[in-house]
Scaffold this active site. Sequence first.
Site, PDB file in Angstrom:
ATOM      1  CG  HIS A  17       6.604  -2.617   0.754  1.00 38.81           C
ATOM      2  ND1 HIS A  17       6.580  -3.241  -0.475  1.00 38.81           N
ATOM      3  CD2 HIS A  17       5.303  -2.552   1.153  1.00 38.81           C
ATOM      4  CE1 HIS A  17       5.334  -3.566  -0.795  1.00 38.81           C
ATOM      5  NE2 HIS A  17       4.532  -3.148   0.162  1.00 38.81           N
ATOM      6  CE  LYS A  41      -4.039 -10.454  -3.281  1.00 39.12           C
ATOM      7  NZ  LYS A  41      -3.700  -9.497  -2.229  1.00 39.12           N
ATOM      8  NE  ARG A  90      -0.001   2.682  -0.608  1.00 38.97           N
ATOM      9  CZ  ARG A  90      -0.013   1.416  -0.976  1.00 38.97           C
ATOM     10  NH1 ARG A  90       0.800   0.999  -1.901  1.00 38.97           N
ATOM     11  NH2 ARG A  90      -0.834   0.572  -0.431  1.00 38.97           N
ATOM     12  CB  SER A 128       2.933  -4.457  -4.852  1.00 35.55           C
ATOM     13  OG  SER A 128       3.748  -4.388  -3.712  1.00 35.55           O
TER      14      SER A 128
HETATM   15  P1  ADP Z   1      -1.306  -5.487   1.367  1.00 30.78           P
HETATM   16  O1  ADP Z   1      -1.209  -6.692   0.500  1.00 30.78           O
HETATM   17  O2  ADP Z   1      -1.791  -5.698   2.765  1.00 30.78           O
HETATM   18  O3  ADP Z   1      -1.914  -4.269   0.688  1.00 30.78           O
HETATM   19  P2  ADP Z   1       1.273  -4.449   0.753  1.00 30.78           P
HETATM   20  O4  ADP Z   1       2.340  -5.463   0.516  1.00 30.78           O
HETATM   21  O5  ADP Z   1       0.755  -3.757  -0.447  1.00 30.78           O
HETATM   22  O6  ADP Z   1       0.177  -5.110   1.625  1.00 30.78           O
HETATM   23  O7  ADP Z   1       1.767  -3.311   1.759  1.00 30.78           O
HETATM   24  C1  ADP Z   1       2.058  -3.539   3.113  1.00 30.78           C
HETATM   25  C2  ADP Z   1       2.005  -2.216   3.849  1.00 30.78           C
HETATM   26  O8  ADP Z   1       2.868  -1.280   3.235  1.00 30.78           O
HETATM   27  C3  ADP Z   1       0.628  -1.545   3.876  1.00 30.78           C
HETATM   28  O9  ADP Z   1       0.456  -0.931   5.133  1.00 30.78           O
HETATM   29  C4  ADP Z   1       0.733  -0.494   2.816  1.00 30.78           C
HETATM   30  O10 ADP Z   1      -0.140   0.588   3.047  1.00 30.78           O
HETATM   31  C5  ADP Z   1       2.178  -0.074   2.999  1.00 30.78           C
HETATM   32  N1  ADP Z   1       2.755   0.558   1.823  1.00 30.78           N
HETATM   33  C6  ADP Z   1       2.961  -0.005   0.614  1.00 30.78           C
HETATM   34  N2  ADP Z   1       3.529   0.878  -0.232  1.00 30.78           N
HETATM   35  C7  ADP Z   1       3.686   2.043   0.468  1.00 30.78           C
HETATM   36  C8  ADP Z   1       4.212   3.340   0.135  1.00 30.78           C
HETATM   37  N3  ADP Z   1       4.656   3.633  -1.079  1.00 30.78           N
HETATM   38  N4  ADP Z   1       4.211   4.285   1.113  1.00 30.78           N
HETATM   39  C9  ADP Z   1       3.726   3.994   2.348  1.00 30.78           C
HETATM   40  N5  ADP Z   1       3.218   2.804   2.718  1.00 30.78           N
HETATM   41  C10 ADP Z   1       3.195   1.828   1.785  1.00 30.78           C
END
Ligand code: ADP
Length: 157
Positions: A17, A41, A90, A128
């Site tokens: 992030h 959730k 990703r 995450s």
């Molecule tokens: P959600 O709960 O909507 O999946 P996340 O908290 O997992 O949200 O992630 C928010 C954003 O960050 C999303 O667009 C996700 O694709 C992006 N993201 C998370 N980890 C990475 C990473 N390692 N590289 C690129 N983008 C990431």
Amino acid sequence: MRKAIFPGSFDPVTVGHVDIVTRAIPLFDEIVVAVGINRSKKSFLPMETRLEMLERTFEDYPNVRVASYEGVTVDFAQAQGIGFMLRGLRNAQDLDYENYVAQINKFLAAEMETVFLIGSPDVSHISSSMVREIVACKRSVEGLVPDAALQLMPPLD
Ligand code: ADP
């Protein structure tokens, strides 16, 4: 003013992030990292902890603000005068899903543009859910969760 929202669960925030947000800083005047409240959730970390981790992570970035919101992301964004949605990609699965979300958002708010950044190669495998699995194995997540936020992770035993 060019404002972007970076919405997500951030359960917990990862260096993936941080990669997306810090690389987007030159593109926008302000980035709002926004944690969506999803009452149906069950989360790993409480909302207050996720927000505090984000506050600590981005405290040295004056153009990055942390917020939480309930309901539809584009409604929150528009109420805040935000015109851009920032998302990270990703892999191909992310692209499939993000394409779908961007189309729905376009339907809900035609003026909102979604901007995608491809994750940097050194962190694009980090998620995450991967962090949560490593915690479940009682192993350290140092290097996956930003240093500033590590102290707020639950103790390993
Ligand atoms: P959600 O709960 O909507 O999946 P996340 O908290 O997992 O949200 O992630 C928010 C954003 O960050 C999303 O667009 C996700 O694709 C992006 N993201 C998370 N980890 C990475 C990473 N390692 N590289 C690129 N983008 C990431």
